[in-house]
Design a protein around this motif. Structure first.
Motif, PDB file in Angstrom:
ATOM      1  N   SER A 116      -2.246  -4.676   6.774  1.00 17.59           N
ATOM      2  CA  SER A 116      -2.881  -4.740   5.460  1.00 17.59           C
ATOM      3  C   SER A 116      -3.171  -6.185   5.035  1.00 17.59           C
ATOM      4  O   SER A 116      -3.832  -6.403   4.030  1.00 17.59           O
ATOM      5  N   LYS A 131      -7.009  -9.475   2.420  1.00 12.55           N
ATOM      6  CA  LYS A 131      -6.537  -8.097   2.285  1.00 12.55           C
ATOM      7  C   LYS A 131      -7.467  -7.181   3.075  1.00 12.55           C
ATOM      8  O   LYS A 131      -8.691  -7.303   2.998  1.00 12.55           O
ATOM      9  N   ASP A 133      -8.209  -2.980   4.297  1.00 15.12           N
ATOM     10  CA  ASP A 133      -7.903  -1.607   3.888  1.00 15.12           C
ATOM     11  C   ASP A 133      -7.323  -0.812   5.055  1.00 15.12           C
ATOM     12  O   ASP A 133      -7.134  -1.324   6.167  1.00 15.12           O
ATOM     13  N   ALA A 134      -7.045   0.493   4.808  1.00 17.33           N
ATOM     14  CA  ALA A 134      -6.389   1.337   5.809  1.00 17.33           C
ATOM     15  C   ALA A 134      -7.265   1.561   7.024  1.00 17.33           C
ATOM     16  O   ALA A 134      -6.756   1.931   8.095  1.00 17.33           O
ATOM     17  N   ARG A 135      -8.587   1.370   6.923  1.00 14.17           N
ATOM     18  CA  ARG A 135      -9.486   1.546   8.070  1.00 14.17           C
ATOM     19  C   ARG A 135      -9.726   0.237   8.830  1.00 14.17           C
ATOM     20  O   ARG A 135     -10.526   0.220   9.760  1.00 14.17           O
ATOM     21  N   ARG A 137     -10.952  -2.554   7.420  1.00 14.66           N
ATOM     22  CA  ARG A 137     -12.127  -3.246   6.886  1.00 14.66           C
ATOM     23  C   ARG A 137     -11.688  -4.261   5.840  1.00 14.66           C
ATOM     24  O   ARG A 137     -10.753  -4.019   5.080  1.00 14.66           O
ATOM     25  N   GLN A 139     -11.488  -6.446   2.539  1.00 16.90           N
ATOM     26  CA  GLN A 139     -11.669  -6.117   1.126  1.00 16.90           C
ATOM     27  C   GLN A 139     -11.894  -7.417   0.347  1.00 16.90           C
ATOM     28  O   GLN A 139     -10.937  -8.135   0.036  1.00 16.90           O
TER      29      GLN A 139
END
Length: 1448
Positions: A116, A131, A133-135, A137, A139
Motif C-alpha cells: 500500500s 500511496k 491502491d489494492a489493485r 495503481r 493514488q
C-alpha cells in the motif's frame, strides 16, 4: 535424485548485456534489466521457462538502476538514472510514470509488506512516499517528501506486530489444537491479520545516519555510524536493527519504545578487500556474505556464531574457483552460490523433523554443482515455485528443480541421468543402453518394446529392439503424465483421458464428468489402467480388449476418507481388484496411511504407518507377535511410494520414511519442514534417511497382512518396482548389479538400477515359475497362519535351498515348529541340536535367535536378543562372532554381572592373537592378572620382573618371591617376601638360613600368627620350651602352649593360657588342677569359665569357696538347673543376701517363695523383677496359679505404694476392679479415665465417675462432661441424677444462675424417671421433692423474666413465693428478698425496701445481706434513710466468669 532444468531466456534482439534481475515473490515472472552505455537500457519480462512476455517491454535512453516487484500484484516499479520512476503492469504492459519528483539517479524503490506504500529515493537525498491502491495503481501525488541532502542507500519497513487472532492461533497450536495448526496451511485462505501492515520505515544515508519515519511520515534521526551504510536488516525476534557499512562493520541496535536506539554489539566482518560484496539476510537471523573468495561466510546473530562454507573439488569444483554471489531459498532451505567458472553451488540444510539445530556447520550439505556458461554474477530465488535465476554476464538462465524420472515395467528399467539423458536396463536380456533425447525429460514410461518420454509439451516414443533404440513417433502434447500399455499411449487433458497411437493419433477418449474432475494421475499394471482426478475420484479401466472398457464406476474417495485434500498417487494390482492410494490432507501434509479400494466390494481400508497397524484384517497370534516385534520398525512412518507386483495380484510393496511426532506442539515451520523433507527424500540421496521397505498381502478374505519389513540397503535410492523374485531400486552411479553385463556401445555409462531378492527368494532367484508360485503361496499361508496349506504348497519341493529359505522365514515369523521340519529336510543336525538346547531358555525370542545364528542371520539374532533383553546371551553372541567391542559395550552397560568374565575372555583372545600388552590390560580389568599375567609372561622373565615391580601388588610380589626361592635366590626372595608382607615366608626362610634372631624379631614386631606358629615349632624342636610357649601364645595356638606347660610343670602360665583358650582347653586344665589337688580355686574358676557351672558349684561347695560361689551365682539365670538355683538361693538366704536370693528363686520359677521373701524382708519390687515374675508360658504354671501369683504380686505392690505397677499386675490377672482401685489410689486422673474407657465395665465407670466428683469439676468442663458420660455408660441414672442436683445447687449458691440450675434439675428428673421403682416408695418421694423444687425455681425464673415487661406482676409472684413453706433451698430466701429490695429501690420506695431488708436480716441473721443486694441499692438506702449500713464481711460484687456447661 533431482536435476535442474536450465532455460535460457528468449531475449529480443534489442536486448544487450543483462545487468539486473528480480523475481516476483508469488508469480513465476522474472524481470530482467539490460543496459548499454551507447543505447541506454530496457526492461523485459519472462516466464518460468524463459518465454518472452510480449507487450511488457520498456526502453529508455538512460540506464535502469532499481527494479522492485509489488509484493502481491503483478506490478513492477522501475527506477532510472535520470530520476524517472515507472510502474509496469503484467501482462497488460501498461506503464504509469510517477509525477516528476526526483531529478537525480534513483537509488531506492521499496514497497511496504502489503504494497500500500511505495518509497522512492535518489542520489541527492530526496525521499518520497506514495500511496498505492489494492489493485496496485498509484493514488495521486506523493504523500510526503523529505530532503536528507545525502545519497540514500537503504530502506526497510518495520513489520507490524501480529494481530490478536494470529497470536491466539499460535498459542492454541502450541497447546495441542490441531485445527488451529491446520489454519496455518498454505492451501487455505490467508489468515486475517489483526492490525494493518507496518507503515513505519528506516532509511539510511551515505554519511552513516539512519532516519526513522513513522506511520504519519514524520522523520527523525535514529542513529549514526562511521562510514556509508550498505545494508539495513531488522531482527524481529530481538526488535533490533542491524547496520552494515561499506567497510563491513556490523552494528546491532536495540530499538526502544520511545524511538531511541542503543548499540549492543559491534563487530568487523572479515572479507576480501576491493571486491563487490553480496550480502543476504535470512528470516532466522543468518547473515551470509560472498566477497569473491573461495568460501562464503555465515554469521548466526541469534547464537553469536560464525563459520564458513567452502567448495569441494571432489564433487566437481575446480581449484581457485571464486564465489561471486549468493541467494537463499527459505522454502527449501537451500543456499545457492554462483562461481567464476560458471557453476552454481548449492548447500542444503539437512535437519530431520524434530531434531534440534546443533552443529550448524555440519548441517549444510554441498550438492553436485549445476553447470552454466560464463561468470555467474547474480543469483536470485523467486516465486512460489522456487525458481532460480542466474546472470552469467551474457544472458540469464532460469533453473527449475525436477525430480529425476524413473520407471520399471516388464523387466525393463529406465532412470534419468541428465535433463535429456536416460539409462535403460533390460534385465531379461542383460542389455544396458543409453538414450539421448532432444527434449527436457519430465517423465518416462517403459514397456518391454518401447520407451516413452515427455516434457510437458512434447511426447516422444522410441522402439526398443535388442540393443537399438529407434524413434517411432513424436507429437506435441501438454499432458504432464503419460501411461503406456502395448501400442497405446494414455495422456490427460481437462475432463478426458486420450488413448493415442505412438504417432499421437487419438484412438479413443475416456471422458469424465465435471463432478469427477480432471484426470491428473495415471497408472498401468497388467491389463488395467487406474485414473485419479483432482476431485479425488478414481476409475479403473480394462485394457485387455481392443477398446478400453470401464472396470468399475467412478469412486469418490472424499466420501470414504476424512480430511482428504488431494490424491498423491494411485496404483492398481495385476487383476484390477485392488487400488492403492496415497493422499495429502487438507492442510497439505502427506497422510501417513496407505488406502486400499476394493473394486468388487466397493470398500476402502487402510494401513496406518504411524501406528504400524491396518484398519482391518484377520488377526492371528503369530501375526500379533510379528507385529509386536516389528512395531518399532513400522510405527512413526509415512509412505512415499507404492507398487503392486505385475503378475501377483496379492503382493503390495511400500517405501516409508520416518516422520516427526504428530503432536500439535510442533511449530508451523516444523510442519512445513516435515512436508518438504518427505518429498525431497527421494530427490536428494545425500540426505541420510532411515527408509524401510514394507511388503503386504492384500486379499478380500484376510484384509491386509504384513509379509516383510526391512531397511533399504545403503547405496540404493528409490524403490522402482516389485517383480517377484526381486525388488528394483534406482541407485547411485556404479552401484548397480554387477551380474548385469553392459553390452551397449557406451561402455562408460554407469549402472543406475539395482535389484534385491525378496526375503522368501534368497537363493531361489533363478527358480522356475512353479517354484516361485509355490513359494508365494507358502509365504501367504504362513502369514495367515494356515500351516496345513503352507506345507501343501511346498511339499513337492526337494531343494535344500528352498528349505533353508523356509527356515530363514521362520526366523522372521518365529515359527520354531516349522523351523524344526525345515532343519530336518536340510539335514542340518548341528542346527537342530542347538535349537533343541535353546528350548531351555524361557524367552521365545532367545530360542529364535539361536535358530538365526545357526542359519547365519546374525543381524536378526542380534535384534532378537535385544528385543527380549537377554544381554547375557547377546554378550556371548558378540564374543562368539568376534565382535569384541560390541561385547564389551554390552557388558559395561547392560550385562555387568558378566563384565569381568567378558574382560577375561577378551584378554584370552588377545593373548591368542599375540597382543600381550593389551591382554595384560584386560586381565587387570578382569582382576585375574595376579595369576594370568605371570603365567603369560613366565617365559619372558625380564618383562615379568618389570611388570612385578610396576604393579606393586602383594600377590604378585609373593608369586615372584616364590619363583626366586625356587631358583635358590634367597636374598632376592626375602626382599620380595618383605614387599608382599608375607611374614610367614620371611620367618620360614630365615629359619632355613639359621637367622633365628631375625625371625624372632619379625614374629614379635608383626604379630603374624602363622609366622609365630612356625617359629614356635622351630623352638620346640630345639627344646627351647619358654620361647616355644611364648610364640605359641602369640600364634594363639593355646592348646599347644597348654600341652607344653603341663608337660613341663609350668602351672602359673597354664592358668593364663587356659583362660585365653577355648572351653575344651579350660576343662582340660581344670581337670589337671583338680587331679593335682593344688590350686582348687583355679579349678573352680576354670570350670565356671568353661561353662560347667554344676561342676564348679559342686567343687566350690566341697571346698567351701564362698567367694567363688558368689561369682558363679551371678551368672545363673532361668536356664540354669533349678536344683542349683535352689541351693544357691538357700546359700544367699543363710548369708542375708535376700535380693540375690529372690532373683535366684524367680529364676528357679519359685514365685510364691520369692513373694513370701519379699513380704517378710520388706523388699521393694521393681518393675523388672515384677516382669520376670509375670508368667506368660502356660507350661510353667496353670492359669489359676498364674493369676494367683499376679494378684499376690499386685498386693505387694499396693502395700509398697507402687499403684501403677499394682494396676498393671491386677489387669494382667484379670481383676479389673482391683486394678481400678489401685489406680484410684494413685490419683492419676488421665490414666483413670483411659482405663475406664478401655475396660468398658459399668462398675469401673461408676468408680471413675465417683472419683472425678472429688475433683474440682466446677472449673473444668471436660471433667464435668466425663462424669456425666461415665454415669451414663455405667447405667447409674440415680447417681447421675444426684450429680445433676449437685450441679444445680452449685449454680444457685455460687452463681445465682437459676436458669442453668433449672436445666440441671430437669435432667436429674429425666434420670430419676429411668430408675426402676422400689417397693419402699423412696423413689416416688424423691421424684416428688425434685418436681416441687423445679416448680418453685420455674416460678422464680418466670418472675425475673417477667420483670422487664410487668414489674408489678413479677413482684406479686415473688411475694407469693415467699409465702411458700419450703421455698429454701429450692429458691434461696435471700435471692427472693434481694429481688424485692432491688425493685423498691429502683421505684424509689426506700421505706418499703428498708423494711424488706430488715425482714431478710431477721430471717437470716447469720448471713451477710450484701450477698443478695447490690452495692448500689445499699448505698442508695443509706443515703435516703440515713441509716448506716455495716459493710462487714462483704463479698465482691465483681461478676465472675461463668463456666458454660452443656448439661444435656
Amino acid at each position: 535424485m533431482a536435476v535442474y532444468f536450465d532455460h535460457r531466456i528468449e531475449a529480443p534482439e534489442s536486448s544487450v548485456v543483462p545487468s539486473q534481475l528480480t523475481w516476483h515473490s508469488a508469480l513465476p515472472v522474472l524481470a530482467v534489466a539490460s543496459s548499454s552505455p551507447a543505447t541506454g537500457g530496457n526492461i523485459d519480462l519472462y516466464l518460468q521457462q524463459g518465454e518472452y512476455v510480449e507487450g511488457c517491454h520498456v526502453e529508455r535512453p538512460h540506464q535502469p538502476t532499481v527494479l522492485r516487484w509489488h509484493p502481491t500484484k503483478p506490478v513492477l516499479a522501475l527506477g532510472w538514472e535520470n530520476g524517472e520512476v515507472v510502474l509496469l503492469s503484467h501482462p497488460s504492459g501498461d506503464q504509469t510514470v510517477l509525477p516528476s519528483t526526483h531529478a537525480a539517479c534513483i537509488t531506492l524503490l521499496v514497497w511496504s509488506s502489503s504494497g500500500s506504500r511505495l518509497v522512492t529515493g535518489d542520489q541527492t537525498g530526496a525521499l518520497a512516499v506514495w500511496k498505492v491502491d489494492a489493485r496496485g495503481r498509484l493514488q495521486g501525488n506523493h504523500l510526503v517528501k523529505h530532503e536528507y541532502n545525502k545519497p540514500l542507500t537503504c530502506c526497510i519497513f518495520r513489520p507490524a506486530s501480529p494481530g490478536d487472532d494470529v497470536a491466539m492461533l499460535a498459542r492454541a497450536s502450541v497447546s495441542g489444537d490441531e485445527s488451529a495448526l491446520d489454519m496455518f496451511s498454505w492451501k487455505g485462505a490467508p489468515l486475517k491479520m489483526g492490525p494493518q501492515e507496518g507503515l513505519a520505515f528506516y532509511v539510511s544515508t551515505a554519511d552513516g545516519k539512519v532516519h526513522s519515519v513513522d506511520e504519519h511520515c514524520k522523520t527523525s534521526t535514529l542513529l549514526s555510524v562511521e562510514g556509508a551504510i550498505k545494508k539495513l536488516f531488522y531482527l524481529e525476534k530481538r526488535e533490533a536493527l542491524a547496520v552494515i557499512t561499506e567497510t563491513l562493520m556490523l552494528s546491532q541496535f536495540t530499538l526502544g519504545p520511545e524511538g531511541g536506539a542503543q548499540e549492543f554489539m559491534k563487530v568487523k566482518l572479515s572479507s576480501k578487500t576491493g571486491q563487490n560484496v553480496d550480502i543476504v539476510w535470512t528470516e532466522n537471523s543468518l547473515l551470509i556474505t560472498a566477497t569473491g573468495e573461495q568460501v562464503i561466510r555465515l554469521w548466526d546473530l541469534e547464537r553469536d556464531d560464525n563459520y564458513v562454507l567452502s567448495l569441494d573439488e571432489t564433487v566437481g569444483f575446480e581449484r581457485g574457483e571464486m564465489i561471486n554471489c549468493v541467494s537463499y531459498c527459505a522454502g527449501k532451505e537451500i543456499l545457492a552460490a554462483g562461481t567464476s567458472h560458471g557453476r552454481i553451488a548449492m548447500w542444503r540444510m539437512v535437519v530431520q523433523p524434530g531434531s534440534s539445530k546443533g552443529d550448524t556447520k555440519a548441517q549444510w550439505k554441498l550438492q553436485t554443482p549445476t553447470e552454466v556458461e560464463g561468470n555467474v554474477t547474480q543469483l536470485q530465488w523467486g516465486s512460489s515455485l522456487n525458481l532460480l535465476a542466474a546472470n552469467n554476464s551474457t544472458t540469464v538462465l532460469i533453473l527449475c528443480e525436477h525430480v529425476m524420472s524413473a520407471h520399471f515395467s516388464q523387466q525393463v528399467a529406465a532412470v534419468q541421468l541428465t535433463p535429456a539423458q536416460l539409462s535403460i536396463a533390460q534385465f531379461s536380456t542383460g542389455v544396458h543402453l543409453a538414450l539421448q533425447s532432444d527434449i527436457h525429460i519430465k517423465g518416462v514410461c517403459v514397456t518391454k518394446d518401447s520407451v516413452t518420454v515427455w516434457s510437458g509439451k512434447q511426447v516422444t516414443v522410441y522402439e526398443l529392439s535388442g540393443t537399438v533404440l529407434r524413434s517411432t513417433g513424436s507429437f506435441p502434447c501438454d499432458s504432464h503424465v503419460v501411461a503406456v500399455h502395448g501400442e497405446n499411449l494414455y495422456t490427460v487433458e481437462p475432463n478426458r483421458v486420450q488413448i493415442r497411437t505412438p504417432q499421437g493419433t487419438v484412438k479413443q477418449l475416456l471422458t469424465f464428468s465435471k463432478a469427477e474432475g480432471n484426470p491428473v494421475l495415471l497408472s498401468v499394471c497388467g491389463s488395467y489402467l487406474v485414473v485419479g482426478t483432482d476431485t479425488a475420484h478414481i476409475r479403473v479401466f480394462d485394457l485387455s480388449r481392443r477398446d478400453a472398457k470401464a472396470h468399475c464406476t467412478a469412486k469418490n474417495l472424499a466420501d470414504q476418507i476424512a480430511n482428504l485434500g488431494a490424491l498423491r498417487s494411485v496404483k492398481c494390482n495385476a487383476n484390477g481388484s485392488q487400488v492403492s492410494i496415497l493422499i495429502s490432507q487438507v492442510n497439505g501434509r502427506p497422510d501417513h496411511k496407505v488406502y486400499f479400494y476394493d473394486v468388487e466390494m466397493d470398500t476402502v481400508t487402510h494401513f496406518d504407518f504411524f501406528t504400524g497397524r491396518p484398519s482391518s484384517g484377520v488377526s492371528h497370534p503369530e501375526d500379533s507377535e510379528r507385529q509386536q516385534f516389528q512395531g518399532t520398525e513400522l510405527s512413526g512412518r509415512c509412505p512415499v511410494s507404492h507398487f503392486w507386483d505385475e503378475s501377483e495380484s496379492r503382493l503390495f510393496v511400500c517405501e516409508t520414511v520416518p516422520i516427526s511426532s504428530e503432536s500439535s506442539s510442533a511449530s508451523y515451520l516444523d510442519m512445513v519442514r516435515t512436508v518438504v523433507y518427505l518429498f525431497t527424500v527421494r530427490c536428494h540421496p545425500s540426505i541420510k534417511v532411515d527408509v524401510s521397505v514394507v511388503t503386504l498381502f492384500c486379499t478380500q478374505e484376510h484384509g491386509l497382512l504384513l509379509q516383510d519389513c526391512y531397511p533399504k540397503p545403503p547405496g540404493l535410492q528409490a524403490l522402482l518396482a516389485l517383480d517377484v523374485p526381486y525388488y528394483y531400486f534406482s541407485c547411485k552411479p556404479g552401484e548397480g548389479d554387477p551380474e548385469l553385463p553392459d553390452v551397449s556401445a557406451t561402455t562408460s555409462l554407469p549402472h543406475m538400477v539395482s535389484r534385491r531378492a525378496l526375503r522368501d527368494f534368497v537363493g531361489l532367484e533363478n527358480c522356475e515359475k512353479a517354484t516361485r508360485d509355490a513359494m508365494l503361496n507358502f509365504s501367504f499361508y504362513l502369514t495367515i497362519g494356515d500351516m496345513d496349506e503352507a506345507f501343501k504348497s511346498i511339499k513337492l519341493i526337494k531343494s535344500k535351498a528352498v528349505w533353508e529359505n523356509m527356515a530363514r522365514m521362520c526366523v522372521k515369523t518365529r515359527r520354531l515348529d516349522v523351523a524344526r521340519v525345515c532343519l530336518g529336510n536340510m539335514g542340518n543336525a548341528r542346527a537342530a541340536k542347538a535349537l533343541k538346547e535353546a528350548e531351555a531358555e524361557p524367552e521365545p525370542e532367545a530360542q529364535v535367535a539361536m535358530l538365526a545364528i545357526q542359519l547365519g542371520m546374525l543381524e536378526d539374532a542380534e535384534k532378537l536378543y535385544k528385543s527380549c533383553q537377554r544381554y547375557d546371551l547377546l554378550n556371548n553372541f558378540y564374543q562368539a562372532s568376534g565382535q569384541w567391542q560390541q561385547a564389551l559395550e554390552t557388558a559395561e552397560i547392560h550385562d555387568r554381572i558378566h563384565l569381568r568374565t567378558t574382560y577375561y575372555s577378551y584378554a584370552k583372545y588377545l593373548e591368542s592373537m599375540g597382543d600381550k600388552t593389551l591382554a595384560r590390560a584386560y586381565y587387570e580389568n578382569s582382576d585375574t592378572h595376579r595369576v594370568e599375567v605371570p603365567r603369560m609372561l613366565q617365559d619372558d622373565t625380564s618383562n615379568l620382573e618389570i611388570y612385578v615391580n610396576n604393579m606393586k601388588d602383594k600377590s604378585i610380589y609373593k608369586w615372584w618371591a616364590q619363583y626366586l626361592e625356587s631358583q635358590s635366590d634367597m636374598n632376592s626372595a626375602l626382599h620380595y617376601y618383605e614387599c608382599a608382607q608375607d611374614y610367614l615366608s620371611l620367618v620360614r626362610v630365615h629359619c632355613y638360613m639359621g637367622n633365628i634372631q631375625k625371625a624372632s624379631e619379625i614374629a614379635n614386631d608383626t604379630g603374624d600368627r602363622a609366622a609365630s606358629y612356625h617359629l614356635a615349632r622351630h623352638y620346640e624342636g630345639h627344646d627351647d620350651i619358654k620361647q616355644a610357649v611364648h610364640f605359641y601364645t602369640r600364634a594363639q595356638a593355646y592348646n599347644n602352649a597348654i600341652r607344653l606347660c603341663k608337660e613341663n610343670g609350668l602351672d602359673d602360665q597354664l592358668m593364663n593360657l587356659a583362660l585365653l583358650s577355648n572351653p575344651e582347653d579350660m576343662m582340660e586344665a581344670a581337670c589337671y588342677y583338680e587331679e593335682k589337688g593344688t590350686h582348687m580355686d583355679r579349678a573352680v574358676a576354670l570350670y565356671h569359665k568353661a561353662g560347667y557351672v554344676s561342676k564348679a558349684l559342686e567343687l566350690a561347695f566341697a571346698t567351701q569357696q564362698f567367694s567363688a560361689l558368689q561369682l558363679i551365682a551371678e551368672d545363673l539365670n532361668e536356664n540354669s538347673d533349678p536344683v542349683l538355683l535352689a541351693r544357691c538361693s538357700d546359700f544367699f538366704i543363710t548369708h542375708s543376701q535376700y535380693e540375690k536370693a529372690v532373683e535366684l528363686l524367680v529364676a528357679a520359677k519359685k514365685y510364691h517363695q520369692a513373694l513370701e521373701l519379699c513380704v517378710t524382708q520388706n523388699l521393694t519390687i521393681t518393675e523388672e523383677l515384677a516382669e520376670r515374675m509375670t508368667v506368660t508360658n502356660s507350661k510353667d504354671l496353670s492359669e489359676d496359679a498364674r493369676k494367683d501369683v499376679l494378684e499376690r504380686l499386685a498386693d505387694c505392690c499396693m502395700r509398697q505404694g507402687n499403684y501403677h505397677l499394682a494396676t498393671k499386675k491386677y489387669t494382667q490377672a484379670g481383676n479389673k476392679p482391683k486394678a481400678m482401685r489401685a489406680l484410684l489410689k494413685s490419683g492419676d486422673t488421665e490414666k483413670i479415665v483411659f482405663f475406664a474407657n478401655v475396660c468398658r465395665q459399668k462398675e469401673l465407670f461408676i468408680m471413675a465417675a465417683n472419683y472425678l466428683q472429688s475433683l474440682d469439676w466446677r472449673k473444668n468442663p471436660e471433667i464435668l462432661k466425663t462424669i456425666i458420660g461415665f454415669y451414663t455408660k455405667g447405667r447409674a441414672p440415680e447417681l447421675l441424677a444426684g450429680f445433676y442436683e449437685a450441679c444445680a445447687q452449685v449454680e444457685i449458691d455460687d452463681y445465682q444462675n437459676y436458669e442453668k440450675a433449672l436445666d440441671a434439675l430437669t435432667e436429674a428428673a429425666k434420670c430419676l424417671s429411668k430408675v426402676k421403682d422400689s417397693s419402699t416408695g423412696q423413689q416416688e418421694v424423691r421424684v416428688a421433692d425434685l418436681q416441687h423444687k423445679i416448680t418453685l425455681i420455674k416460678k422464680f425464673v418466670h418472675a425475673r423474666r417477667l420483670y422487664a415487661e410487668d414489674a408489678g406482676e413479677a413482684v406479686q409472684l415473688c411475694e407469693s413465693l415467699l409465702e411458700e413453706p419450703e421455698l429454701d433451698p429450692a429458691v434461696r430466701i435471700g435471692d427472693a428478698f434481694g429481688f424485692l429490695v432491688e425493685h423498691h429501690c429502683q421505684q424509689g420506695n426506700f421505706q418499703v425496701a428498708y423494711r424488706k431488708l430488715e425482714e431478710l436480716q431477721k430471717l437470716l441473721p447469720s448471713q451477710n445481706v450484701r450477698y443478695y443486694v447490690s452495692q448500689a441499692s445499699l448505698q442508695a438506702l443509706q443515703k435516703e434513710m440515713g441509716v448506716p449500713m455495716d459493710h462487714g464481711d462483704t463479698r465482691n460484687n465483681v461478676e465472675e466468669d461463668e463456666v458454660e456447661e452443656d448439661l444435656n
